[in-house]
Design a protein around this motif. Structure first.
Motif, PDB file in Angstrom:
ATOM      1  N   THR A  37       0.844  -1.184   0.000  1.00  0.00           N
ATOM      2  CA  THR A  37       0.000   0.000   0.000  1.00  0.00           C
ATOM      3  C   THR A  37       0.881   1.236   0.000  1.00  0.00           C
ATOM      4  O   THR A  37       1.891   1.290   0.708  1.00  0.00           O
ATOM      5  CB  THR A  37      -0.909   0.013   1.238  1.00  0.00           C
ATOM      6  N   GLU A  38       0.534   2.229  -0.778  1.00  0.00           N
ATOM      7  CA  GLU A  38       1.348   3.446  -0.881  1.00  0.00           C
ATOM      8  C   GLU A  38       1.409   4.187   0.448  1.00  0.00           C
ATOM      9  O   GLU A  38       0.412   4.321   1.158  1.00  0.00           O
ATOM     10  CB  GLU A  38       0.757   4.370  -1.944  1.00  0.00           C
ATOM     11  N   THR A  40       1.959   7.843   1.817  1.00  0.00           N
ATOM     12  CA  THR A  40       1.850   9.187   1.254  1.00  0.00           C
ATOM     13  C   THR A  40       2.229  10.246   2.288  1.00  0.00           C
ATOM     14  O   THR A  40       2.371   9.966   3.487  1.00  0.00           O
ATOM     15  CB  THR A  40       0.422   9.443   0.760  1.00  0.00           C
ATOM     16  N   HIS A  53       3.859  16.634  -4.331  1.00  0.00           N
ATOM     17  CA  HIS A  53       3.992  15.295  -4.897  1.00  0.00           C
ATOM     18  C   HIS A  53       4.589  15.383  -6.296  1.00  0.00           C
ATOM     19  O   HIS A  53       4.105  16.123  -7.158  1.00  0.00           O
ATOM     20  CB  HIS A  53       2.631  14.612  -4.947  1.00  0.00           C
ATOM     21  N   THR A  56       4.529   8.879  -8.266  1.00  0.00           N
ATOM     22  CA  THR A  56       4.485   7.585  -7.584  1.00  0.00           C
ATOM     23  C   THR A  56       4.743   6.501  -8.621  1.00  0.00           C
ATOM     24  O   THR A  56       4.172   6.532  -9.710  1.00  0.00           O
ATOM     25  CB  THR A  56       3.122   7.363  -6.904  1.00  0.00           C
ATOM     26  N   GLU A  58       5.341   2.169  -9.186  1.00  0.00           N
ATOM     27  CA  GLU A  58       5.314   0.803  -8.668  1.00  0.00           C
ATOM     28  C   GLU A  58       6.542   0.066  -9.182  1.00  0.00           C
ATOM     29  O   GLU A  58       6.818   0.052 -10.385  1.00  0.00           O
ATOM     30  CB  GLU A  58       4.044   0.081  -9.117  1.00  0.00           C
ATOM     31  N   VAL A  79       5.859   0.184  -3.597  1.00  0.00           N
ATOM     32  CA  VAL A  79       5.360   1.471  -4.081  1.00  0.00           C
ATOM     33  C   VAL A  79       6.274   2.579  -3.562  1.00  0.00           C
ATOM     34  O   VAL A  79       6.514   2.700  -2.364  1.00  0.00           O
ATOM     35  CB  VAL A  79       3.914   1.725  -3.612  1.00  0.00           C
ATOM     36  N   SER A  81       6.937   6.666  -3.517  1.00  0.00           N
ATOM     37  CA  SER A  81       6.324   7.975  -3.734  1.00  0.00           C
ATOM     38  C   SER A  81       7.362   9.051  -3.452  1.00  0.00           C
ATOM     39  O   SER A  81       8.053   9.007  -2.438  1.00  0.00           O
ATOM     40  CB  SER A  81       5.109   8.168  -2.812  1.00  0.00           C
ATOM     41  N   SER A 105       7.269   1.719   0.310  1.00  0.00           N
ATOM     42  CA  SER A 105       6.396   0.777   1.008  1.00  0.00           C
ATOM     43  C   SER A 105       6.532  -0.571   0.326  1.00  0.00           C
ATOM     44  O   SER A 105       6.297  -0.691  -0.876  1.00  0.00           O
ATOM     45  CB  SER A 105       4.941   1.267   0.955  1.00  0.00           C
ATOM     46  N   HIS A 217      -0.391   5.992   5.968  1.00  0.00           N
ATOM     47  CA  HIS A 217      -0.443   4.653   5.359  1.00  0.00           C
ATOM     48  C   HIS A 217      -1.747   4.009   5.796  1.00  0.00           C
ATOM     49  O   HIS A 217      -2.013   3.875   6.997  1.00  0.00           O
ATOM     50  CB  HIS A 217       0.756   3.822   5.825  1.00  0.00           C
TER      51      HIS A 217
END
Length: 220
Positions: A37-38, A40, A53, A56, A58, A79, A81, A105, A217
């Protein structure tokens, strides 16, 4: 417009590639897939620090695990970011990241009766050494100081390093501070944070603490 950056995503992805950890995913006769899970950065902290930002990504890695004569192919998606404070060099048509903050993550993997958690066991020095080994434009990483702070509400150790970085597109080398946090377990993922900025900006420890503390998260 041309985008220039210090490839923190490449450096952070190197850590993700080394650490195949796990817990969520569906095991079949063919193998399993695990996806993180990202992690942020909260909107409030972005507004407070002036970071925004950037993107992001993967990072998908495939590995084969064997035990008791049984082999399984495992696909792991980490992931990454990235956030930054950038400056525009209009006369060059170039965007330079003046300061960078990144989160990695990565999921925990449980397969064939075993857990694989290499990132969970890595300390900040090992992570920094891996970044240096796998990213040509960061060199001479030296441990400078350490402190504790919170990442998404979890207390963890952070090490500040000095390093030499080269901005390829403008052909200049600069000295930077590189901050690396030890992994924290958030839900079924492990999260590492990294920050970097030129040493000419001074030691911005308070900003780094704010950035790391602002990580969110959904698996917490």
């Amino acid at each position: 417009m041309k985008n220039t950056r210090r490839e923190f995503l490449a450096a952070t992805g190197a850590v993700g590639a080394a650490g195949l950890a796990g817990c969520t995913g569906q095991l079949t006769s063919e193998g399993a897939a695990f996806e993180a899970t990202e992690a942020t950065l909260s909107a409030n902290v972005q507004n407070e620090t002036g970071y925004s930002h950037y993107r992001t990504v993967e990072d998908v890695q495939t590995r084969e695990f064997s035990r008791f004569g049984i082999s399984r192919t495992v696909e792991v998606t980490s992931v990454i970011s990235e956030y930054d404070r950038a400056i525009e060099l209009g006369f060059l048509g170039t965007r330079i990241q003046a300061a960078v903050f990144a989160t990695l993550s990565t999921p925990t993997i449980t397969i064939l009766g075993r857990d694989f958690n290499p990132i969970a066991d890595m300390d900040t020095v090992a992570i920094a050494e891996m970044i240096q080994d796998r990213y040509d434009n960061i060199r001479n990483v030296q441990e400078d100081a350490s402190f504790e702070t919170e990442v998404a509400g979890e207390t963890t150790a952070v090490t500040r390093f000095t390093a030499d970085a080269r901005l390829v597109e403008i052909g200049q080398g600069i000295e930077i501070y590189l901050y690396v946090s030890e992994p924290v377990e958030l839900g079924e993922d492990f999260v590492v944070t990294l920050a970097g900025h030129p040493t000419a900006f001074g030691r911005n420890e308070s900003t780094v603490r704010t950035l790391m503390g602002g990580v969110e998260h959904s698996g917490e």
